[in-house]
Motif scaffolding. Sequence first.
Motif, PDB file in Angstrom:
ATOM      1  N   PRO A 178       0.804  -1.245  -0.072  1.00  0.00           N
ATOM      2  CA  PRO A 178       0.071  -0.043  -0.044  1.00  0.00           C
ATOM      3  C   PRO A 178       0.900   1.336  -0.058  1.00  0.00           C
ATOM      4  O   PRO A 178       0.523   2.174  -0.474  1.00  0.00           O
ATOM      5  CB  PRO A 178      -0.890  -0.132   1.340  1.00  0.00           C
ATOM      6  N   SER A 183      -2.125   3.728  -0.977  1.00  0.00           N
ATOM      7  CA  SER A 183      -3.336   3.311  -0.369  1.00  0.00           C
ATOM      8  C   SER A 183      -2.854   3.154   1.213  1.00  0.00           C
ATOM      9  O   SER A 183      -1.886   3.524   1.560  1.00  0.00           O
ATOM     10  CB  SER A 183      -3.723   1.763  -0.911  1.00  0.00           C
ATOM     11  N   GLU A 187      -7.172  -0.661   4.560  1.00  0.00           N
ATOM     12  CA  GLU A 187      -8.004  -0.733   3.190  1.00  0.00           C
ATOM     13  C   GLU A 187      -7.514  -1.692   2.157  1.00  0.00           C
ATOM     14  O   GLU A 187      -8.131  -2.628   1.954  1.00  0.00           O
ATOM     15  CB  GLU A 187      -8.143   0.619   2.640  1.00  0.00           C
ATOM     16  N   HIS A 188      -6.227  -1.592   2.380  1.00  0.00           N
ATOM     17  CA  HIS A 188      -5.482  -2.845   1.344  1.00  0.00           C
ATOM     18  C   HIS A 188      -5.788  -4.111   1.925  1.00  0.00           C
ATOM     19  O   HIS A 188      -6.094  -5.186   1.339  1.00  0.00           O
ATOM     20  CB  HIS A 188      -3.958  -2.391   1.574  1.00  0.00           C
ATOM     21  N   GLU A 392      -8.506   2.678  -8.358  1.00  0.00           N
ATOM     22  CA  GLU A 392      -8.301   3.080  -6.923  1.00  0.00           C
ATOM     23  C   GLU A 392      -6.865   2.497  -6.729  1.00  0.00           C
ATOM     24  O   GLU A 392      -6.411   1.437  -7.094  1.00  0.00           O
ATOM     25  CB  GLU A 392      -9.300   2.356  -6.021  1.00  0.00           C
ATOM     26  N   ARG A 394      -5.880   1.120  -3.898  1.00  0.00           N
ATOM     27  CA  ARG A 394      -5.806  -0.196  -3.512  1.00  0.00           C
ATOM     28  C   ARG A 394      -5.750  -1.527  -4.464  1.00  0.00           C
ATOM     29  O   ARG A 394      -5.745  -2.625  -3.978  1.00  0.00           O
ATOM     30  CB  ARG A 394      -6.929  -0.332  -2.502  1.00  0.00           C
ATOM     31  N   SER A 397      -2.197  -2.059  -5.123  1.00  0.00           N
ATOM     32  CA  SER A 397      -1.625  -2.566  -4.033  1.00  0.00           C
ATOM     33  C   SER A 397      -2.153  -4.070  -3.766  1.00  0.00           C
ATOM     34  O   SER A 397      -1.068  -4.915  -3.705  1.00  0.00           O
ATOM     35  CB  SER A 397      -1.916  -1.954  -2.602  1.00  0.00           C
TER      36      SER A 397
END
Length: 462
Positions: A178, A183, A187-188, A392, A394, A397
């Motif tokens: 991330p 990110s 969230e990752h 995004e 993420r 990542s």
Amino acid sequence: MKEKKQATIGLALIPILVLIVSLFVGIVYLGTDAHMPILIAIIVAASVGIFALGFEWSEIEKGAIETIQMSMQAILILMVIGTVVGTWILAGTVPAMIYYGLKILSPGIFLVATLIICSIVSLATGSSWTTAGTVGIALMGVGQGLGMPPAIVAGAIVSGAYFGDKISPLSDTTNLAPAMAGSTLFEHIKYMLYTTVPSYLIAMVLYAIIGSRYAGNQLDTSNIQIIMDGIAANFNISPLLFIPPLVVIVMVIMKMPALPGLLFGTILGGLFAAIFQGSSFGDILNTAHYGFEIESGVAMVDELLNRGGLDSMMWTVSLILLAMVFGGIMERTGMLHAIAAVILKMAKSTGSLVLATVLTSIAINILAADQYLAIVIPGRMYKATYDERGLEPRLLSRTLEDAGTLTSSLIPWNTCGAYMQSVLLVSPLAYAPYAFLNIINPIVAVFYGYTGITIKKPSTAK
């Protein structure tokens, strides 16, 4: 001021080829760590930037420092994670996870149990290497007692070990990915569950099918019992010791930022060490700094638990810093862009972009023989493109981990594959067909990329 030249693919490949050759020679023939080979590649990249492309040293240095700044949150988290691991071992939390995990062994579901046990240990420690080098060795012995082919058992061990390595907040790669993509840690992790859980369940079903053929065999649990007895003799084991990780999980769900959440986990670890194991305040501070140390009389227990501490993360932090400097120089001088431009000519859709990211990570794992670089280099190559297309961070990542982290152990000359072979005594080429999670996960990532499952459309991405 010299006139700058645009980087060509030929010039851009020079530092990459030097990196590949120096890593291969250093790791395979000289037995060195990856740090010095990367430093050599840094010198070459900077030289190409200055003498061939016309950059000033101050510009190159600024690019390296700016890229390092992008990883600072991950580095700070890693340092805190070292204190978490140390205090959770001292408290008995990690030993309790291992102890109760080993209890679920059953002959009919040995391979599934192996997957689950290695997942638990790897989640608790954030290290696939530690998992394979301790519990993995014991499980190889159990599998041998059942008459199972070593390659199949090794595949289940690697799958479980890398499940935890991939999604544990204590893992260095889980923090690095991330940081590269822009990110955040939690969230990752949550986004990775979309690809990892289906892959894990498919792997579990496959292990259940294979393992059912050995259901009638007698289980030899002597090595496992040695570990359990060693843990029980040195720690007060209780289900209450699961409270620290459960509290951290709740804080994650409540979206508390990673650093304060993990710092609170360290504090809880220290409190539980004092309450359950009778540790002094000095013991807690020393363990948080230097790591946990024990001489239990059981070699496998000592190898499993003697780890953690802030100092233990400095090797990884220094490697990340060097990788970031290399990536920063390649990016500032336009060499990464030159390489990415060639690849992106063929990556018009989101699916093909995800595929390009997966294949690049795998290629770097093969050519550069290091999972950190398989995350850093593609992360720096493709971040701008993901941003430009409204995807995004993420997603990038997650894809870096789906491919970069998971395929590293399948390559014999990669640092991860070489380590797994040294402790499990099975060639990665032999166990790779049975490391189902490691194989399936990148495929699921590409499938999601082309179908759009879990991926926000660029027009609605935020």
